[in-house]
Design a protein around this motif. Structure first.
Motif, PDB file in Angstrom:
ATOM      1  N   CYS A 105       0.837  -1.188   0.000  1.00 26.10           N
ATOM      2  CA  CYS A 105       0.000   0.000   0.000  1.00 26.10           C
ATOM      3  C   CYS A 105       0.874   1.241   0.000  1.00 26.10           C
ATOM      4  N   LEU A 106       0.456   2.258  -0.730  1.00 24.72           N
ATOM      5  CA  LEU A 106       1.133   3.549  -0.734  1.00 24.72           C
ATOM      6  C   LEU A 106       0.587   4.425   0.389  1.00 24.72           C
ATOM      7  N   ALA A 107       1.496   5.184   1.003  1.00 26.40           N
ATOM      8  CA  ALA A 107       1.108   6.154   2.027  1.00 26.40           C
ATOM      9  C   ALA A 107       1.887   7.437   1.801  1.00 26.40           C
ATOM     10  N   ASP A 108       1.293   8.555   2.191  1.00 25.44           N
ATOM     11  CA  ASP A 108       2.033   9.814   2.197  1.00 25.44           C
ATOM     12  C   ASP A 108       3.057   9.765   3.326  1.00 25.44           C
ATOM     13  N   ALA A 109       4.279  10.180   3.029  1.00 26.56           N
ATOM     14  CA  ALA A 109       5.337  10.120   4.032  1.00 26.56           C
ATOM     15  C   ALA A 109       4.962  10.878   5.299  1.00 26.56           C
ATOM     16  N   ALA A 110       4.246  12.001   5.142  1.00 28.63           N
ATOM     17  CA  ALA A 110       3.885  12.823   6.293  1.00 28.63           C
ATOM     18  C   ALA A 110       2.890  12.140   7.223  1.00 28.63           C
ATOM     19  N   THR A 130      -8.233   5.454  14.291  1.00 33.08           N
ATOM     20  CA  THR A 130      -8.936   5.800  15.526  1.00 33.08           C
ATOM     21  C   THR A 130      -8.213   6.900  16.290  1.00 33.08           C
ATOM     22  N   PHE A 131      -6.892   6.843  16.367  1.00 37.78           N
ATOM     23  CA  PHE A 131      -6.173   7.849  17.138  1.00 37.78           C
ATOM     24  C   PHE A 131      -6.180   9.203  16.432  1.00 37.78           C
ATOM     25  N   PHE A 132      -6.044   9.237  15.101  1.00 38.77           N
ATOM     26  CA  PHE A 132      -6.207  10.492  14.370  1.00 38.77           C
ATOM     27  C   PHE A 132      -7.596  11.067  14.630  1.00 38.77           C
ATOM     28  N   THR A 133      -8.618  10.230  14.482  1.00 43.21           N
ATOM     29  CA  THR A 133     -10.003  10.689  14.619  1.00 43.21           C
ATOM     30  C   THR A 133     -10.290  11.201  16.021  1.00 43.21           C
ATOM     31  N   VAL A 134      -9.907  10.431  17.026  1.00 43.07           N
ATOM     32  CA  VAL A 134     -10.213  10.817  18.402  1.00 43.07           C
ATOM     33  C   VAL A 134      -9.449  12.072  18.798  1.00 43.07           C
ATOM     34  N   TYR A 135      -8.163  12.112  18.496  1.00 45.96           N
ATOM     35  CA  TYR A 135      -7.391  13.285  18.920  1.00 45.96           C
ATOM     36  C   TYR A 135      -7.950  14.556  18.270  1.00 45.96           C
ATOM     37  N   ASP A 136      -8.180  14.511  16.975  1.00 48.41           N
ATOM     38  CA  ASP A 136      -8.635  15.707  16.278  1.00 48.41           C
ATOM     39  C   ASP A 136     -10.017  16.142  16.749  1.00 48.41           C
ATOM     40  N   THR A 271     -15.254  14.737   9.012  1.00 44.45           N
ATOM     41  CA  THR A 271     -14.763  13.488   8.444  1.00 44.45           C
ATOM     42  C   THR A 271     -13.255  13.658   8.284  1.00 44.45           C
ATOM     43  N   LEU A 272     -12.561  12.570   7.980  1.00 45.57           N
ATOM     44  CA  LEU A 272     -11.103  12.619   7.946  1.00 45.57           C
ATOM     45  C   LEU A 272     -10.530  12.415   6.550  1.00 45.57           C
ATOM     46  N   ARG A 273     -11.039  11.444   5.817  1.00 44.03           N
ATOM     47  CA  ARG A 273     -10.370  10.989   4.598  1.00 44.03           C
ATOM     48  C   ARG A 273     -10.210  12.077   3.544  1.00 44.03           C
ATOM     49  N   ALA A 274     -11.218  12.913   3.357  1.00 42.63           N
ATOM     50  CA  ALA A 274     -11.190  13.895   2.274  1.00 42.63           C
ATOM     51  C   ALA A 274     -10.468  15.191   2.631  1.00 42.63           C
ATOM     52  N   ARG A 275      -9.967  15.310   3.838  1.00 43.20           N
ATOM     53  CA  ARG A 275      -9.316  16.557   4.232  1.00 43.20           C
ATOM     54  C   ARG A 275      -7.938  16.682   3.585  1.00 43.20           C
ATOM     55  N   PRO A 276      -7.446  17.901   3.397  1.00 42.24           N
ATOM     56  CA  PRO A 276      -6.158  18.084   2.721  1.00 42.24           C
ATOM     57  C   PRO A 276      -5.014  17.384   3.441  1.00 42.24           C
ATOM     58  N   LEU A 277      -4.015  16.976   2.659  1.00 43.97           N
ATOM     59  CA  LEU A 277      -2.850  16.303   3.236  1.00 43.97           C
ATOM     60  C   LEU A 277      -2.211  17.156   4.329  1.00 43.97           C
ATOM     61  N   ALA A 278      -2.105  18.454   4.112  1.00 44.05           N
ATOM     62  CA  ALA A 278      -1.468  19.313   5.109  1.00 44.05           C
ATOM     63  C   ALA A 278      -2.208  19.274   6.440  1.00 44.05           C
ATOM     64  N   THR A 279      -3.533  19.194   6.387  1.00 46.89           N
ATOM     65  CA  THR A 279      -4.326  19.110   7.617  1.00 46.89           C
ATOM     66  C   THR A 279      -4.058  17.810   8.342  1.00 46.89           C
ATOM     67  N   LYS A 280      -4.056  16.703   7.592  1.00 44.10           N
ATOM     68  CA  LYS A 280      -3.798  15.400   8.216  1.00 44.10           C
ATOM     69  C   LYS A 280      -2.361  15.296   8.726  1.00 44.10           C
ATOM     70  N   ALA A 282      -0.657  17.770   9.926  1.00 49.18           N
ATOM     71  CA  ALA A 282      -0.622  18.525  11.176  1.00 49.18           C
ATOM     72  C   ALA A 282      -1.153  17.681  12.334  1.00 49.18           C
ATOM     73  N   ILE A 283      -2.188  16.882  12.061  1.00 46.17           N
ATOM     74  CA  ILE A 283      -2.692  15.978  13.105  1.00 46.17           C
ATOM     75  C   ILE A 283      -1.634  14.936  13.445  1.00 46.17           C
ATOM     76  N   ALA A 284      -0.969  14.387  12.426  1.00 46.53           N
ATOM     77  CA  ALA A 284       0.089  13.395  12.657  1.00 46.53           C
ATOM     78  C   ALA A 284       1.188  13.975  13.533  1.00 46.53           C
ATOM     79  N   ALA A 285       1.563  15.226  13.283  1.00 44.04           N
ATOM     80  CA  ALA A 285       2.604  15.860  14.088  1.00 44.04           C
ATOM     81  C   ALA A 285       2.165  15.999  15.541  1.00 44.04           C
ATOM     82  N   LYS A 286       0.897  16.341  15.755  1.00 44.42           N
ATOM     83  CA  LYS A 286       0.375  16.442  17.122  1.00 44.42           C
ATOM     84  C   LYS A 286       0.358  15.076  17.812  1.00 44.42           C
TER      85      LYS A 286
END
Length: 335
Positions: A105-110, A130-136, A271-280, A282-286
């Motif tokens: 599977c391909l993933a964005d490095a960020a 789940t952790f992305f969704t709950v934290y955000d 929702t999470l999936r359709a949000r811009p990569l930069a937004t996701k 930023a959640i990953a960094a948090k």
């Protein structure tokens, strides 16, 4: 590392419908383009949005593959141009827009995060969605603070079990609803201060009773429908209702907004999936900053209920839709 194969197995939906449309086929192994990481998948999480997509009600964002799967864990096997945040051989978990139900599977490095130290790669596949969704939603949109009252519906689900643990770690008083004595006990084991069997108890009355009539400061809901008015009634002044799904519908015949005004409530959702990569990203960094130390220490963890081989994805979806699970359901590739 040995050369990559040319083909792999992947799950696809042969039309919109029930679990019977889930099929397995051979497909080319994806190529890692700029900013992308190719992961040899060990496990992938099953999530409610996968079932909604299968029913034809949650299409992938434009440009994305229609192969299901929103979270994976595995080993990095190829890097696209410009990727230097991970290296070949790293064990990681990742949030993906699609494609998780496959050998590769391909993933964005960020959106790639290191496997938490105490977890196996199988367990780590139950973390990203789940952790992305709950934290955000709970801590960013809902702005839950220490000593506030938090209520999560579906406390025994993957989202619910994560929300209970994280809210407790951040000092909230945690309420959870669930639909059986077994699920109520599970919520308590995870740290819920009050677990309510919604089939036998009125959650609004219980929350009010246990908070001196004040109510909940933040509610995380995925039920919708008849719960919308009840959630408003259960909220404290200046409370926040965060909606992340509508398992019982997004519409109601009547809704009285008076309490929203009088109690100064905030109704939000995402929702999470359709949000811009930069937004996701930023959640990953948090998550890396705030949540990964808790995962690495073992203070919180994904609760894995069941695993299925990739070719038994249909059975995994049937279990998800039965709501008989406690925590996460995962698909395994056998890698």
């Amino acid at each position: 590392m040995s050369a990559l194969p040319e083909t792999m197995r992947e799950i696809f939906f042969d039309g919109a419908g029930g679990p019977d449309v889930i099929k397995l086929r051979a497909a080319p192994v994806p190529q890692a383009g700029p900013g992308k990481v190719l992961i040899e998948v060990v496990a992938a999480g099953i999530n409610r949005p996968d079932c909604i997509q299968r029913a034809g009600l949650y299409p992938p964002p434009p440009g994305e593959s229609d192969i299901p799967g929103l979270e994976i864990a595995g080993r990095v096997v190829a890097l696209g141009e410009g990727v230097d945040s991970v290296k070949i051989g790293d064990e990681i978990c990742a949030l993906v827009g699609c494609g998780g139900y496959a050998d590769y599977c391909l993933a964005d490095a960020a959106l790639c995060l290191p496997k938490p130290a105490p977890l196996t790669l199988i367990e780590a596949a139950g973390v990203p969605e789940t952790f992305f969704t709950v934290y955000d939603n709970v801590f960013t949109r809902g702005a839950l603070k220490a000593d506030e009252v938090f209520l999560v519906h579906g406390g025994s689900s993957g989202i619910g079990s994560t929300a209970i643990q994280l809210a407790k770690q951040f000092g909230a008083k945690v309420f959870a609803t669930a639909g059986s004595a077994e699920k109520v006990a599970f919520c308590r084991q995870l740290g819920a201060d009050v677990a309510i069997n919604y089939r036998e108890q009125d959650f609004v009355a219980e929350v009010k009773s246990q908070t001196g009539k004040k109510g909940a400061d933040v509610i995380l809901d995925m039920v919708g429908g008849p719960y919308l008015q009840k959630n408003v009634a259960a909220l404290a002044p200046d409370g926040r209702l965060v909606q992340i799904a509508f398992l019982q519908g997004s519409k109601v015949k009547e809704f009285d907004f008076m309490s929203v005004m009088l109690k100064r409530l905030t109704l939000t959702g995402s929702t999470l999936r359709a949000r811009p990569l930069a937004t996701k990203a930023a959640i990953a960094a948090k998550l890396r900053e705030k949540i990964w130390p808790l995962l690495d220490s073992g203070a919180v963890k994904p609760m894995v209920h069941a695993t299925f081989p990739l070719d038994q994805a249909r059975a995994a979806h049937e279990l998800m839709e039965s709501s008989a699970h406690l925590g996460k359901i995962l698909l395994l590739t056998g890698k």
